[in-house]
Design an enzyme around this catalytic site. Structure first.
Site, short mmCIF file in Angstrom:
data_model
loop_
_atom_site.label_atom_id
_atom_site.label_comp_id
_atom_site.label_asym_id
_atom_site.label_seq_id
_atom_site.Cartn_x
_atom_site.Cartn_y
_atom_site.Cartn_z
N SER A 166 8.97 1.77 2.39
CA SER A 166 7.76 2.16 3.10
C SER A 166 6.72 1.05 3.02
O SER A 166 6.10 0.84 1.98
CB SER A 166 7.21 3.45 2.49
OG SER A 166 6.02 3.84 3.13
N ASP A 220 3.43 -0.26 3.18
CA ASP A 220 2.11 0.37 3.13
C ASP A 220 1.04 -0.71 3.12
O ASP A 220 0.92 -1.47 2.16
CB ASP A 220 2.01 1.26 1.89
CG ASP A 220 3.11 2.33 1.86
OD1 ASP A 220 3.62 2.69 2.93
OD2 ASP A 220 3.45 2.79 0.76
N SER A 255 6.46 4.15 6.43
CA SER A 255 5.36 3.19 6.28
C SER A 255 4.08 3.93 6.57
O SER A 255 4.10 4.99 7.19
CB SER A 255 5.45 2.03 7.29
OG SER A 255 6.43 1.11 6.93
#
Lengths: 353, 353, 353, 353
Positions: B272, B274, B234
């Site tokens: 991830s 984001d 992340s």
């Protein structure tokens, strides 16, 4: 020539046989180019399947990076996760004409629309070629041009300054259409994902070619042209795959296209309407519900999407670079000239292999 | 050391005096580092103003690139375009503890909350340090740690493997906190925009440093470490500016941070999460309405945003690279090691001047 | 008593056997009620399936009518279209505590989380009971209370001023939990859709009961209580169905819940965080990808959704009315009293048969 | 006649002088009606200000309740929070023609567009009148009709089966255009908010008139007409106010329009594209940035929005009921007839005072 002919190979993945959206079975593309003095515009039509898409729709998704644009049809595409017409690309002020022509094209082929079933949602995407080369106020695209683009499609993908790409500018160079594709396996299945980009964005200084600051190098060579001071362009990124996906998954993939775009250097200017549309040709959706009211489908497990994300990013970046090499130097309104990257490339210091 | 100490200067714009979010007046940052064997985690708290933000809120916006994350507080931030607490960064499974601690911190300082006025919206952002270095199941962050981070803030920005960055991994290397800033003029006013990134994403092979494929070069050197096969990380990107903006404009700026991230090479993996949060310290919004019910404000004209877009992209890219150089080699759970980019850098062929 | 016991039957559709979310097989609900003087709050936990939801997740979707709220977990739910934990309802300032407790509950039952697989996304939804009855600043909900609610679930749905509903206010009356359900056929399959609402919104004057302006009638009777001047409440609307749907379709259904809410009269005040979460118990999604990387599923054709829209609207409206009848008069902090609709109902002129 | 002439007064707020969007200074409306046998369609154009809106744009926002629609121009409206053209309403398949005509109208009056400045974003909203009364396949709206509607605007608001409303159906009755407004004070300022609705949604059984189940009552009387089995309609809700708002605040107001709609009984069918657009005539935004790059504005404090939410809900509900009373019985294609609510009203048992 394409980027790979110049020794530029973006990313790590295997490339499809034609390295274009035409690697996805059923895809065909038609264009009409209007190039005559101050008239530098055109239309490109993409059929994502080779049968009646209204009767059997495709799973689709859109993603808006920057909504400073006038594309039509994204609203319903997003709500239903479906595409039900061919996709038409043209200049900003011709969206209305193209929508109307695409509606007529659909009515001709689907007598039920507006009579025994509902209406139809034409998808028309655009960039503004009027900022530099094209007399966009002249509204030179006519209904017949759109019809021609729709009916002349072939299973090879035009690239460069043709069709909707005729009058586009990209990184202060000649822009237009570009395409690229990737091939990959999931389980024991083989799939493709391809990108078609209509490129009309960017400032020269910002151009990156596979990480190299080519824009600044060209700016050193090139002192003679009037420069744009702001991004007034746009880019349309179309992603097509034969992998089976839900519209939610496709939207996640569309969101990655911007990473490919970013790697070509753009600063995503306020005036640049950057739009992504994704389509999967798997899991066709019947217009009329089956008696049971249910439909079976197969989709990828979420853990398998990373390879599609990578394919979307690589294809988008390479499609843009392909566009720049393929788009030939063009003279348009007010005798303005956009030079091709292909012209500058040999003059650059130590061009890569 | 920072990227610029290595001769790497991302982009074209002027850099702020400290090249960090602390170039924006009023910003301060506090951290607590929990580093002991299998415990490699921590907390970082960012105060965007130096007075009571609940009483005079900041214009704010969020942007979700990939929502595979557990951050709390973005819902209301988006609805109201306001930030009303300090921002806390920590590991994924400690968001609940940090939210509770931040609520307590706010209650202590604002007796009206929950009594004569409404409630409070704590903003807690996270990355998962448990995928490699930290015993995240141990839930080692305690309420007191969050309080310590909140109350120990100073006007210099910590970078590297400290605070919330203690156990993070980035491109198969040691990740953590990074920051950078840009300075620019609009009309006769001078402004700053800075980025603080909590970096925990990416695969080694994908790492780009200002366009150079450094990840592949390091992969050649580095054969000994267990590799992640998928992005489970992340990144949190925090953008702070003193330029006067509406929350809609700030959201547009936040959307550009992903371009800076993309240029460091990530493929935006499915796992991830984001997230971008933007804050403007201009145009403070009073918690209680003035008698008139109206408030005056000043915002930038939309045509002036391009420079902020560029600042956001450059700052984000440089903050990530700064993080990689600043984060020291760390050993964590199961004796796993994450090496620092700083360790590999001298071994790379012809490092850039 | 429920609305139907008073002769009020909302809408046209058939009602499920228990007229609650427990008509959907596998659903169970647990509550803990903290009611002691100024402490008027609690926790309610909803298990939407009776096996390990982390291992086999449910399709889910969220819809934010008004984001002035502090619920946690919606970000990832939206990105992945999945629910992977039980759902916890509590008061606004206890979201952190509840998130932490729900994380611990999940860690205990899933040793892989944070070790060999990623993290977990706890879903905690809230309303603010501190505006009138509860000493919300006291933060009286403890981790153990959340654990108790989670582990005490039964397959009948509590309604009224219990659990998370203990201290809620609704239309100036006593609020709390309410539920209702609808039954319908698609093709040769029978399905249910149920709503559970945590009701804490509305001003007395605005209350409609199946179209009747009951709020104004009660306002005539009721002159003695301190009145709220603005909506500071919130409502959480949870929709659960066993019909097979994509997350996109579920989101469309969630968007209709607001119509049921609107028919009870609320003006959707700025301070009222109105949130909908939808879950389908069909098409469970394995946490770990099958070897093939593909999963089969069955979903409804889009043309069949109207009956689910209607079920969502009817269930939501009836759940709110059920809540008002079921919630008993309660005295809380500062000796404040919220009266039950059930107390006023017999006094109203010619109550409907 | 309007609802108030029948003794129906929706809500609690004060009504504007004309009880229509023309209570907002500067608003004017023009229509062309195409009514001849199977041709039952038209165009309505709304000018929200009486000077050049391209040069000085209005703050605007959109909200999509159901995106099953083909409206054009919402993308940019949302991104920039600005309206820069008059608003055109027409039938679904004429959106392309209307967009093109509106572009031409704007080019004629703004020589800089497409030459020295960027392009223009035409806003065209639609409902499908082809499901019952209009030969929509005939594409009877021509560019000249759109021009006529645009140039014939007056400062009174047409209501009923005229202009774009000519062929619309609503709750199985004759639909069309309706309007209503509310007046309110904030601090020492007086403001208006008005709604204009193009009504083409709903099934007869569902119709509520100020809470009364009028639809079912009429269904008892009315046994002779072919009934739609599903909602294929749509509704466009336009909210205009002179209160000073940010686009974020306007969007919050737009989200409330659905509550007014819900109170008229619709089940928000899958096929009904329900769209809201909000415009504020305060805080005009210059097309060209001032030298300073900054602009001053004044907006309402968030705590003051509740009265605008209420005004939006009340106006929308009343506009729809006004539409039903104003729309006269119409015969269209295939000799189909849509009866007016005004015809049935006197036959209903004990109509409300």
């Amino acid at each position: 020539t394409r980027a790979r002919d110049r020794g530029i190979s973006v990313g790590q993945m295997e490339v499809g046989a034609t390295n274009s959206i035409c690697d996805i079975k059923g895809v065909s593309v038609g264009s009409i180019t209007l190039s005559d003095g101050a008239i530098q515009t055109g239309v490109t039509a993409i059929h994502v399947v080779d049968d009646n898409i209204f009767e059997h729709k495709c799973v689709a998704a859109g993603h808006v990076i920057n909504g400073f644009g006038k594309s039509a049809g994204l609203l319903q595409l997003d709500e239903l996760g479906q595409l039900e017409t061919p996709i038409v690309l043209t200049n900003t002020l011709s969206v209305g004409t193209a929508s109307d022509a695409l509606v007529r094209y659909m009515l001709d082929r689907n007598p039920a629309i507006g009579e025994t079933t509902g209406s139809v949602n034409p998808l028309v995407l655009e960039c503004n070629d009027g900022a530099y080369l094209n007399d966009i106020r002249g509204l030179h695209v006519k209904a017949g041009d759109v019809e021609t683009a729709l009916t002349s499609a072939q299973d090879s993908c035009p690239q460069g300054a043709i069709g909707a790409g005729t009058g586009m500018s990209c990184y202060g160079l000649k822009g237009g259409l570009g395409s690229a594709s990737r091939k990959f396996r999931i389980g024991d299945q083989s799939y493709h994902l391809g990108a078609l980009t209509l490129c009309n964005m960017g400032l020269l200084d910002d151009l990156l070619v596979d990480g190299r600051k080519v824009g600044r190098e060209i700016a050193e060579l090139k002192k003679h042209e009037a420069e744009q001071s702001a991004e007034l362009g746009s880019i349309i990124m179309l992603l097509i795959t034969d992998a089976p996906l839900s519209s939610r998954q496709l939207k996640r993939i569309c969101r990655r296209a911007g990473a490919g775009l970013a790697r070509t250097g753009t600063q995503f200017g306020s005036g640049s309407g950057d739009i992504v549309v994704g389509v999967s040709t798997a899991n066709r959706i019947p217009h009329y519900s089956p008696e049971s009211g249910h439909q079976d489908c197969q989709i990828l497990h979420e853990d398998k999407l990373d390879i599609l994300f990578r394919a979307a990013i690589e294809s988008t970046e390479e499609a843009i670079i392909n566009c720049l090499f393929a788009s030939k130097t063009t003279t348009g309104k007010h005798e303005r000239v956009r030079h091709s990257l292909a012209d500058y490339w040999p003059k650059l210091d130590q061009p890569q292999a």
